[in-house]
Each structure stands twice: as C-alpha cells, then as structure tokens.
Scaffold this active site. Structure first.
Site, PDB file in Angstrom:
ATOM      1  CE  LYS A 116      -3.123   2.880   2.594  1.00  0.00           C
ATOM      2  NZ  LYS A 116      -3.713   3.245   3.879  1.00  0.00           N
ATOM      3  CD  GLU A 129      -6.215   8.742  10.881  1.00  0.00           C
ATOM      4  OE1 GLU A 129      -5.711   7.617  10.994  1.00  0.00           O
ATOM      5  OE2 GLU A 129      -6.346   9.324   9.781  1.00  0.00           O
TER       6      GLU A 129
END
Length: 377
Positions: free
Chosen positions: A130, A180
């Site tokens: 990723k 976040e």
C-alpha cells in the site's frame, strides 16, 4: 460556556487544540526543544523530565521521523473541559481572503494520476502493499491572510474531530481540522483511532446512505483499512499489553467524507512511557505512508519529488505526567503571509483507479477551501 476562541485572535496565540471533549489554548511558549530526528524525542523528553514539572510540551512532529524540527514548552495554558456540543456557538465571519493572484497545483492533475499508475505498478510487482500519495495546491493572495476566520470556520464545522492551530517562532501558521487521532494517553492507557478507506458524502439522505453502504462493503477500502489496523496493533504490542480492537471497522462521518474507523486500546508495559513513546512507536501509520514503511518512504520520495514536512505529521501536546493527545496533521494548510499551501493524499492499493484517487484528494481539499471561501477549484 464560551469557546476559548471567542476571546482571542488566532494571530495573538501560539497554539490551539480542540477535541470533542475539551479545548486547549496556549498564548506563548517559554522555551524550545530542538531535535535532529523525530525519533529522538522520547529520549530528549526523558532526559529533561525533571525540568518539565508544571509545564507542557506542544508542537508538530514531521511526517518523516528522520527529519529535524522543534517542539515548544510553556508554563501557562488554558483548558476548557466542556464537550463541543455544550460550548456556545462561535460567530464565524465570512473569510475575505479569496482574492487570489496566483494558483499552482503541485503536482499537476495529470502528473498525479501518473504517480498513482506508477504506485499501482509497484504494488503489482510486489515491492509494496500500500502507498499513500499526496498532491497540493498553493494560493497567493493580494494581502496577508487573516487566519482568525479560517480557524473559527474550521472549528465550527469539526465537532467530532480535532481542530488544530500552531504559530511557530518565525510567525508561520499551521491550521487544520483533522478527523483522526493518532494516539491519546491517559495514565497507563493509550488509545488510537485510525481512519482508512473513504467515500464522499451524498447530496441527499438517500445518496448518503448509498455511499456509506458502498464503503462498508468495499473490498478495496476494507483491505486498505486492514493494513493500517494490523500495523498499529503490531507496533503497539511492543510497548503495550492487552491490546484490543474491534474486528470490523465502524463508519465515521465528517462533513465531506465517510471513513472506516477502528478504535484500538492498550495498556503500557512501562509506566514511565509518555505519549511520545506511543506516538513515535506507530507514526507514520500506513494510513498516511504505506506498507512496508521503509519501502513506502522510498516510493513517496521518488514519486512526490519533495519533502512533505508537517503534512501527515502529528500535532498535539504532552503534560508533565506524559499524558497527551496527538492528531494527524491532515485537512489543513501552512500559511506564510500571503501564501497558503493545502495538501491532501489518497491511499493506493492494487485496485486503485487514478481518476478516483485524484477526485478523493479534491474532496479532501474542500475543508480548507470552504474556510477560505473559495469553493471548488
């Protein structure tokens, strides 16, 4: 009760941090902690622990943990321990910063899609699993930017997130509304709430529900999210015992996006560990970097072609007990006089489509564009 921002101009304070449960304001710093590499911070804090009694450390840590930087020390701060929904509404004036004289995409839209294609190629070849790739847009205005209405607008539209502001010693600003929290520490417990995998919000209730269901059942997004959770759990397990997390992610909504969200909790093995130990154990996560981390760093440097600096770094504070909160520095901007640089990224996996990843970054730009009264770009 009033919001702490009602009593001040952003330009006159040093630091502001708002969460769903409290807000903090710092007017000035008394000292500076310089570091050659962010990885050195836990050791530096341990070495000066006795000097931090009655004081608080705050600031921003860069994306690259091998990069240098500065943190700040203060002996005076103000906390309003009232939940967001119980604070008085904050008056938000229209932001008259929108007379732009120059706009520049870094990189261009075409170049960003080429970067995504190359990232997918690296993933297909097995070099990485990723990768998070970012792009930015830089605006120059006709006059120095008024930061106060920007911060107020971000705060007012971010009840469930982490609104942040920092003025460094040279007078430059970092401001944003992150959804976040990287890590929070209270006493001997640490908490992390990674977000990875997203969809834009719908234009109406029916479309919004459709998009949320798509996200919740997307193999691409669930794979991306799983990479992040597994990595954080693994790294926290080195410094924590009894690490727990939910097996299936929840849906979390912000004004612009739906996110996949997982809450992680652990009990520190060493009671002398600080929030810095926890933060630097897991930063940067695959949500902002990639898997594996070393290879992702290399590919980000190659494809983005520049140093991210504080974008996808972390911003927050640590008290004399080692407790504190550090949010990921996203959905924000760097402001220097009449210039503002906004940046956004997207997580790339094997199923990524360049045009869709480009559109995701444009959606993420909207948080700052709204605060600047610029609309779409």
């Amino acid at each position: 009760m009033k919001c702490l921002l009602e009593e001040c101009r952003a330009e006159d304070i040093q630091f502001y941090f708002s969460t769903p449960n409290y807000e903090m304001k710092i007017d000035k710093f008394t000292d500076i902690i310089s570091f050659e590499k962010a990885l050195e911070i836990p050791r530096i804090i341990s070495d000066i622990k006795d000097k931090l009694q009655g004081k608080l450390v705050f600031g921003v840590i860069p994306f690259d943990i091998n990069e240098n930087g500065k943190l700040y020390i203060t002996d005076s701060w103000k906390i309003n321990s009232i939940p967001f929904e119980e604070r008085a509404n904050l008056d938000t004036a229209i932001t008259y910063n929108n007379y732009t004289v120059k706009k520049e995409y870094i990189p261009s839209c075409e170049r960003y899609m080429e970067m995504v294609e190359k990232g997918v190629e690296y993933i297909t070849e097995g070099k990485i699993s990723k990768l998070v790739l970012s792009r930015g847009v830089k605006f120059q205005f006709s006059k120095c930017i008024n930061v106060t209405p920007i911060l107020r607008d971000l705060y007012s539209h971010n009840p469930a997130g982490y609104t942040y502001f920092l003025k460094n010693e040279s007078g430059k600003y970092v401001v944003g509304a992150s959804p976040e929290m990287l890590v929070s520490k209270r006493e001997n417990y640490v908490y992390s709430n990674p977000l990875a995998g997203s969809r834009q919000r719908g234009k109406n209730q029916e479309e919004d529900l459709k998009f949320s269901k798509e996200l919740n059942n997307s193999s691409k997004d669930l794979m991306e999210h799983n990479f992040v959770v597994k990595d954080i759990v693994k790294k926290l397990s080195y410094i924590c015992k009894n690490v727990s997390f939910s097996e299936k992610p929840e849906l979390l909504s912000t004004e612009q996006l739906w996110h996949l969200s997982t809450k992680i909790e652990g009990e520190l093995i060493n009671s002398n560990s600080t929030v810095f130990d926890a933060a630097l154990a897991i930063h940067p996560t695959p949500a902002i970097c990639g898997v594996p981390q070393t290879n992702a760093y290399e590919k980000i440097r190659e494809l983005e072609g520049s140093n991210r600096g504080i974008f996808t770094g972390i911003i927050g504070w640590c008290d004399e007990n080692g407790d504190g909160d550090w949010a990921i520095a996203i959905r924000g901007a760097e402001i220097d006089k009449d210039n503002i640089f906004i940046r956004a990224g997207a997580g790339i996996v094997q199923k990524s489509v360049p045009q869709e990843e480009l559109e995701e970054t444009e959606i993420k730009f909207r948080t700052m564009l709204r605060s600047l009264n610029l609309g779409e770009i």
